[in-house]
Design a protein around this motif. Structure first.
Motif: not given
Length: 429
Positions: A38-40, A47-50, A131-135, A149-151
């Motif tokens: 949603q933020l993206l 997708v990287v999940v830790k 996605s591309g340069n967006d994180v 945290h959301e960024s």
């Protein structure tokens, strides 16, 4: 008890006893993934999940609702494809066959990394959608829905200084909720019944998933087979066996990926099931009226929340130990006991099944749930007759509150090495 304190008890219940669709650890991963997407603002390429080891452990072998699959990868993919983060623990409530197909396609065509984060809280999820340069990044801590945290592209959208769940903070008058067995009993037995009737929504919800587990083939079929063996004459249709069957059946269905929600307790659907259903089962067998059932459910849920506060959301100790103690407390009340007898039942429970390990969420949880329920009924029946494990034995203290803290000390600290060993065994098979 002051009016303000009563309000906080109700607020605590409404915060900690909420609907959840699917096992809450993979569902929390789906929530993080859904919010990150949603933020993206678009479909991610990667997708990287830790996650913490406890989240990883509980997501390895549990069914994801409506998919016929297990694991955190499909949970994250569904969160990306169709998750609605505003629905929190029901983030996958809208999932259908088409969504499952899209999620499988996303898993094939995009990169989803699932890894364990070292040296973090026991409940920790970090999700990056790229996605591309967006994180975009989302972090959940301490509580399954507690996004701290959301960024987006390094710019912080949301950051919380504290991870403490809002329901247990003091309010403007500075008075904290004083949870103890005596106060829980006082609140549960004296609060006007109209203020407590909301808890019956959980009774209906958890009974529905229990009926589903009894009717159809899920997991190990623990509950269903108990009922069948009653019909065969191998088991008696008494309150203990009936309670074991209906409770285990709900766990069977939920752990195998049933698409019905459960009413959770302290962030766990299985714990909600294990608090609610033994109380409901005993009430059905004994013809308990609705008001007494309502009060028993309030007491049982608050006792479970109280114990869980010391233990933490996730640990090496199986959550059914805590939830069964709550169920036993509610049963004691329905049998005519007071706060003293509830304390006896909790001590009996802690003397009995403390040490039951949590080796991940899975279909086998139904077996542990049935064991916990059996102990809950037995402990309540002993307590009603004034029988309690003495303070001279094991970890039992003369004070029930100190006994609860002793249980939590074992589960949250002494069993940490056990937790590591369990995860190593599970990941090396």
């Amino acid at each position: 008890m002051k009016f303000s304190e009563r309000e906080k008890y109700i607020g605590l219940l409404k915060k900690e006893v909420i609907p959840a669709l699917g096992c809450t650890e993979p569902i929390a991963v789906a929530l993080a993934a859904a919010r990150a997407k949603q933020l993206l603002g678009k479909m991610p390429e990667k997708v990287v999940v830790k996650v913490s080891s406890n989240i990883f452990k509980n997501g390895m072998g549990v069914g994801i609702p409506g998919t016929g699959m297990v694991g955190l990868k499909i949970a994250a993919a569904l969160g990306i494809v169709c998750g609605v983060p505003e629905k929190k623990l029901e983030v996958l409530g809208d999932v259908n066959g088409e969504h499952v197909g899209e999620a499988k396609e996303f898993m094939e065509n995009s990169e989803i990394e699932i890894g364990v984060k070292e040296k973090c809280e026991k409940l920790y999820i970090e999700c990056d959608a790229i996605s591309g340069n967006d994180v975009s990044k989302v972090i959940i801590k301490e509580c399954h829905t507690n996004i701290v945290h959301e960024s987006f592209n390094g710019v912080i959208v949301k950051f919380k200084e504290t991870d403490e769940p809002e329901a247990v903070k003091s309010n403007d008058d500075g008075i904290d909720i004083e949870l103890n067995i005596d106060n829980i009993f006082e609140f549960g037995t004296t609060e006007p019944i109209d203020n407590l009737s909301f808890i019956l929504e959980g009774a209906v919800m958890n009974k529905r998933i229990s009926d589903e587990g009894l009717k159809n083939t899920y997991g190990l079929q623990v509950g269903k087979k108990i009922m069948e063996n009653i019909d065969r004459g191998f088991l008696c249709n008494d309150i203990m066996t009936h309670a074991m069957a209906v409770t285990a059946a709900a766990s069977d269905a939920r752990m195998a990926g049933c698409t019905l929600p459960a009413m959770s307790n302290s962030g766990s659907g299985n714990q909600g099931i294990t608090v609610f259903l033994p109380i409901i089962a005993v009430a059905d067998k004994m013809g308990i009226n609705e008001e007494k059932l309502t009060r028993a459910l309030i007491i049982g849920n608050l006792v479970a929340i109280h114990i869980k506060k010391y233990l933490g959301r996730l640990s090496a100790l199986c959550g059914c130990v805590v939830a069964s103690a709550g169920a036993s407390s509610g049963i004691v009340y329905m049998l005519g006991g007071g706060s003293m007898e509830i304390g006896f039942a909790i001590k009996n429970m802690i003397a009995n099944i403390t040490g039951m390990i949590c080796d991940g969420a899975k279909t086998g949880c139904g077996l542990k749930v049935s064991t916990g329920v059996s102990s809950a009924v037995q402990s309540a029946l002993l307590a009603i007759d004034g029988i309690v494990v003495s303070c001279h034995e094991g970890i039992i203290d003369n004070c029930v509150e100190k006994t609860i803290k002793n249980l939590a000390l074992i589960g949250s600290q002494a069993m940490n090495e056990t937790d590591t060993c369990i995860l190593n065994i599970m990941t090396c098979k």
